[in-house]
Design a protein around this motif. Structure first.
Motif, PDB file in Angstrom:
ATOM      1  N   ALA A 367       0.718  -1.218   0.014  1.00  0.00           N
ATOM      2  CA  ALA A 367      -0.173   0.075  -0.149  1.00  0.00           C
ATOM      3  C   ALA A 367       0.688   1.302  -0.070  1.00  0.00           C
ATOM      4  O   ALA A 367       0.480   2.289  -0.722  1.00  0.00           O
ATOM      5  N   GLY A 368       2.038   1.242   0.767  1.00  0.00           N
ATOM      6  CA  GLY A 368       2.707   2.315   0.775  1.00  0.00           C
ATOM      7  C   GLY A 368       3.368   2.502  -0.594  1.00  0.00           C
ATOM      8  O   GLY A 368       3.527   3.862  -0.890  1.00  0.00           O
ATOM      9  N   ALA A 369       3.973   1.519  -1.222  1.00  0.00           N
ATOM     10  CA  ALA A 369       4.577   1.787  -2.527  1.00  0.00           C
ATOM     11  C   ALA A 369       3.565   2.247  -3.403  1.00  0.00           C
ATOM     12  O   ALA A 369       3.975   2.906  -4.431  1.00  0.00           O
ATOM     13  N   ALA A 370       2.322   1.566  -3.492  1.00  0.00           N
ATOM     14  CA  ALA A 370       1.514   1.942  -4.363  1.00  0.00           C
ATOM     15  C   ALA A 370       1.125   3.446  -4.491  1.00  0.00           C
ATOM     16  O   ALA A 370       1.040   4.238  -5.565  1.00  0.00           O
ATOM     17  N   ARG A 371       0.827   3.942  -3.177  1.00  0.00           N
ATOM     18  CA  ARG A 371       0.380   5.284  -3.031  1.00  0.00           C
ATOM     19  C   ARG A 371       1.517   6.329  -3.655  1.00  0.00           C
ATOM     20  O   ARG A 371       1.222   7.400  -3.953  1.00  0.00           O
ATOM     21  N   ALA A 372       2.752   5.723  -3.070  1.00  0.00           N
ATOM     22  CA  ALA A 372       3.856   6.755  -3.225  1.00  0.00           C
ATOM     23  C   ALA A 372       4.222   6.853  -4.886  1.00  0.00           C
ATOM     24  O   ALA A 372       4.255   7.802  -5.550  1.00  0.00           O
ATOM     25  N   VAL A 373       4.154   5.650  -5.402  1.00  0.00           N
ATOM     26  CA  VAL A 373       4.207   5.837  -7.185  1.00  0.00           C
ATOM     27  C   VAL A 373       2.759   6.638  -7.736  1.00  0.00           C
ATOM     28  O   VAL A 373       3.149   7.097  -8.688  1.00  0.00           O
ATOM     29  N   ARG A 374       1.844   6.320  -7.176  1.00  0.00           N
ATOM     30  CA  ARG A 374       0.643   7.016  -7.944  1.00  0.00           C
ATOM     31  C   ARG A 374       0.642   8.471  -7.634  1.00  0.00           C
ATOM     32  O   ARG A 374       0.457   9.170  -8.403  1.00  0.00           O
ATOM     33  N   ALA A 375       1.375   8.906  -6.412  1.00  0.00           N
ATOM     34  CA  ALA A 375       1.517  10.379  -6.321  1.00  0.00           C
ATOM     35  C   ALA A 375       2.613  10.846  -7.240  1.00  0.00           C
ATOM     36  O   ALA A 375       2.557  11.896  -7.733  1.00  0.00           O
ATOM     37  N   LEU A 376       3.653  10.065  -7.359  1.00  0.00           N
ATOM     38  CA  LEU A 376       4.691  10.525  -8.360  1.00  0.00           C
ATOM     39  C   LEU A 376       4.135  10.590  -9.866  1.00  0.00           C
ATOM     40  O   LEU A 376       4.290  11.489 -10.513  1.00  0.00           O
ATOM     41  N   ALA A 377       3.320   9.524 -10.100  1.00  0.00           N
ATOM     42  CA  ALA A 377       2.637   9.608 -11.456  1.00  0.00           C
ATOM     43  C   ALA A 377       1.540  10.975 -11.728  1.00  0.00           C
ATOM     44  O   ALA A 377       1.381  11.555 -12.806  1.00  0.00           O
ATOM     45  N   PHE A 378       0.702  11.184 -10.645  1.00  0.00           N
ATOM     46  CA  PHE A 378      -0.033  12.458 -10.703  1.00  0.00           C
ATOM     47  C   PHE A 378       0.880  13.734 -10.886  1.00  0.00           C
ATOM     48  O   PHE A 378       0.255  14.473 -11.539  1.00  0.00           O
ATOM     49  N   ASP A 379       1.968  13.620 -10.096  1.00  0.00           N
ATOM     50  CA  ASP A 379       2.696  14.924 -10.334  1.00  0.00           C
ATOM     51  C   ASP A 379       3.355  14.856 -11.748  1.00  0.00           C
ATOM     52  O   ASP A 379       3.055  15.979 -12.510  1.00  0.00           O
ATOM     53  N   ARG A 380       3.734  13.991 -12.406  1.00  0.00           N
ATOM     54  CA  ARG A 380       4.207  13.868 -13.581  1.00  0.00           C
ATOM     55  C   ARG A 380       3.124  14.039 -14.817  1.00  0.00           C
ATOM     56  O   ARG A 380       3.415  14.938 -15.836  1.00  0.00           O
ATOM     57  N   LEU A 381       2.021  13.616 -14.549  1.00  0.00           N
ATOM     58  CA  LEU A 381       0.787  13.697 -15.544  1.00  0.00           C
ATOM     59  C   LEU A 381       0.508  15.293 -15.447  1.00  0.00           C
ATOM     60  O   LEU A 381      -0.178  15.710 -16.399  1.00  0.00           O
ATOM     61  N   ALA A 382       0.315  15.953 -14.057  1.00  0.00           N
ATOM     62  CA  ALA A 382      -0.052  17.262 -14.110  1.00  0.00           C
ATOM     63  C   ALA A 382       0.973  18.114 -15.126  1.00  0.00           C
ATOM     64  O   ALA A 382       0.478  19.243 -15.635  1.00  0.00           O
ATOM     65  N   ARG A 383       2.013  17.866 -15.576  1.00  0.00           N
ATOM     66  CA  ARG A 383       3.117  18.611 -16.336  1.00  0.00           C
ATOM     67  C   ARG A 383       2.779  18.125 -17.917  1.00  0.00           C
ATOM     68  O   ARG A 383       3.235  18.849 -18.809  1.00  0.00           O
ATOM     69  N   LEU A 384       1.737  17.294 -18.243  1.00  0.00           N
ATOM     70  CA  LEU A 384       1.519  16.898 -19.735  1.00  0.00           C
ATOM     71  C   LEU A 384       0.424  17.539 -20.155  1.00  0.00           C
ATOM     72  O   LEU A 384      -0.540  18.254 -19.255  1.00  0.00           O
ATOM     73  N   ASP A 385       0.261  17.642 -21.271  1.00  0.00           N
ATOM     74  CA  ASP A 385      -0.772  18.323 -22.011  1.00  0.00           C
ATOM     75  C   ASP A 385      -2.182  17.444 -21.923  1.00  0.00           C
ATOM     76  O   ASP A 385      -2.631  17.401 -23.057  1.00  0.00           O
ATOM     77  N   PRO A 387      -6.040  16.691 -21.409  1.00  0.00           N
ATOM     78  CA  PRO A 387      -7.412  17.622 -21.100  1.00  0.00           C
ATOM     79  C   PRO A 387      -7.711  17.125 -19.441  1.00  0.00           C
ATOM     80  O   PRO A 387      -7.474  16.031 -19.137  1.00  0.00           O
ATOM     81  N   PRO A 388      -8.498  18.191 -19.055  1.00  0.00           N
ATOM     82  CA  PRO A 388      -8.577  18.164 -17.506  1.00  0.00           C
ATOM     83  C   PRO A 388      -9.624  16.688 -17.129  1.00  0.00           C
ATOM     84  O   PRO A 388      -9.355  16.130 -16.221  1.00  0.00           O
ATOM     85  N   HIS A 389     -10.567  16.474 -17.928  1.00  0.00           N
ATOM     86  CA  HIS A 389     -11.664  15.148 -17.829  1.00  0.00           C
ATOM     87  C   HIS A 389     -10.607  14.067 -17.835  1.00  0.00           C
ATOM     88  O   HIS A 389     -10.764  13.150 -17.186  1.00  0.00           O
ATOM     89  N   LEU A 390      -9.531  13.865 -18.701  1.00  0.00           N
ATOM     90  CA  LEU A 390      -8.484  12.880 -18.565  1.00  0.00           C
ATOM     91  C   LEU A 390      -7.836  12.595 -17.198  1.00  0.00           C
ATOM     92  O   LEU A 390      -7.640  11.710 -16.594  1.00  0.00           O
ATOM     93  N   LEU A 391      -7.393  13.715 -16.848  1.00  0.00           N
ATOM     94  CA  LEU A 391      -6.711  14.122 -15.643  1.00  0.00           C
ATOM     95  C   LEU A 391      -7.617  13.448 -14.476  1.00  0.00           C
ATOM     96  O   LEU A 391      -7.347  12.362 -13.602  1.00  0.00           O
TER      97      LEU A 391
END
Length: 402
Positions: A367-385, A387-391
């Motif tokens: 659970a700790g690893a999953a939530r950590a990599v998910r947070a990392l992915a959210f951070d990286r996805l926020a930098r991509l172009d 659309p808001p509905h896909l995020l």
């Protein structure tokens, strides 16, 4: 390597003379390195009667629903037309439908094409009262073969030596596979290690198949429970050392031969014969390069190199939620810095494949690893172009099990 690639095009039926030839061939085709440029998915679904999901799947009704999109294994004279954006429709032995997308240049393009095709497939099935399942294992029915081919007959015979897990996998499970480029040659070992390191945390994050055949299993993923009961020479994770091509080559040659294609008669083979044994003469005639290609198609590790990386460890997801794991995997392998961070975050969960399948997010390390990599992915996805509905879809689809 060039000689082997030319041979593959010109004379696929040439006999493999020795292990060195087999090793060179596998190494030449397993990883097509270069800048990451494309992403694809393969979406499997169990299929059910809308009014009675526990009813045995009717082959004729499924054939009628798919029409000219039906694969030849279901309808011999079918033209097997692709869906509107080029995805192929195939079937697993129990009648599970698989949509295999073309590679797309971006997550946005992938989402647009696959979402439209998933709507098309859903509408085709609805014509005869059929619906797609939404979990990684059939929660309603016991396994039952719908398709009978020499390959599937040989698979079931080989898997049955270890119990019923193989039949369950073949007939009652559905996975979500994400297909990504291996990346630049210099970054391949780290990316290969990272895509495996992500396996247990992401398996736990997206596990959704606790029920099978009308009962709870005690596992977060009954789909993965089935895979763990199959011949480990073809289902265990491949090594993740500094030379992925050499490691994969050894894995493939050490795997047991599942079947030998024949014009007449069954394709079954004796237990315990590896492909290296076959090259050495253990099955009479020696194998060809075509036989080796076919053998590679019978290996089912969590990640399989097919020129690209075929990531196989996820339960299928309901409806539009297929996009979340595809997006997470794509962005988490996007660049060398992110890959390095992934390896750090996943290190505590290394090798916890069984725990991920059995316990899911109830395992605190996972659970700790999953939530950590998910947070990392959210951070990286926020930098991509994106659309808001896909995020928003990514966030919703990857937090559903919390």
């Amino acid at each position: 390597m060039a000689t082997l690639q030319n041979l593959r095009r010109a004379d696929h039926d040439a006999v493999i003379a020795d292990l060195e030839q087999a090793e060179g061939y596998i190494a030449s085709i397993c990883f097509k390195t270069g800048p990451p440029a494309a992403v694809g998915v393969e979406l499997e679904f169990t299929v059910h009667h809308r009014d009675d999901p526990a009813a045995v799947l009717d082959r004729d009704r499924l054939c009628q629903a798919l029409g000219d999109h039906a694969p030849p294994a279901l309808r011999a004279d079918s033209p097997a037309l692709p869906l509107r954006h080029g995805s192929a429709v195939t079937l697993e032995p129990g009648g599970q439908v698989e949509l295999s997308s073309r590679p797309h240049p971006s997550l946005t393009a992938l989402h647009e094409a696959v979402s439209a095709e998933l709507q098309q497939l859903t509408a085709l099935l609805a014509r005869t009262g059929l619906v797609l399942g939404d979990t990684g294992a059939d929660p309603h029915r016991a396994p039952r073969r719908l398709l009978h081919t020499p390959r599937y007959d040989a698979m079931e015979a080989a898997f049955s030596r270890r119990g019923d897990a193989g039949t369950i996998m073949m007939c009652s499970t559905a996975g979500l596979q994400v297909c990504l480029d291996p990346g630049p040659a210099g970054e391949l070992p780290a990316r290969w290690a990272a895509v495996h390191a992500l396996g247990p945390p992401l398996m736990a994050l997206f596990a959704n198949s606790g029920r099978f055949a009308g009962a709870g299993t005690g596992w977060a993923s009954a789909r993965q429970r089935a895979w763990h009961g199959i011949d480990p020479s073809r289902t265990r994770a491949a090594p993740t050392g500094t030379d992925p091509a050499t490691d994969w080559t050894a894995y493939a040659l050490d795997a047991e031969v599942l079947c030998v294609r024949r014009d007449d008669g069954a394709w079954a083979t004796p237990a315990g014969v590896t492909f290296a044994d076959w090259v050495g003469g253990a099955l009479g005639r020696r194998p060809t390069y075509a036989d080796l290609d076919y053998h590679l198609s019978t290996l089912f590790p969590p990640v399989r190199p097919r020129g690209y990386l075929e990531i196989r460890y996820l339960d299928t997801q309901p409806g539009r939620h297929w996009f979340a794991p595809a997006a997470l995997l794509t962005v988490l392998l996007d660049d060398a810095a992110t890959v390095a961070r992934v390896l750090e975050l996943c290190a505590p969960a290394a090798g916890r494949w069984v725990e991920a399948a059995r316990d899911g997010l109830a395992d605190p390390v996972l659970a700790g690893a999953a939530r950590a990599v998910r947070a990392l992915a959210f951070d990286r996805l926020a930098r991509l172009d994106l659309p808001p509905h896909l995020l928003a879809d990514v966030v919703e689809g990857s937090t559903r099990n919390d």
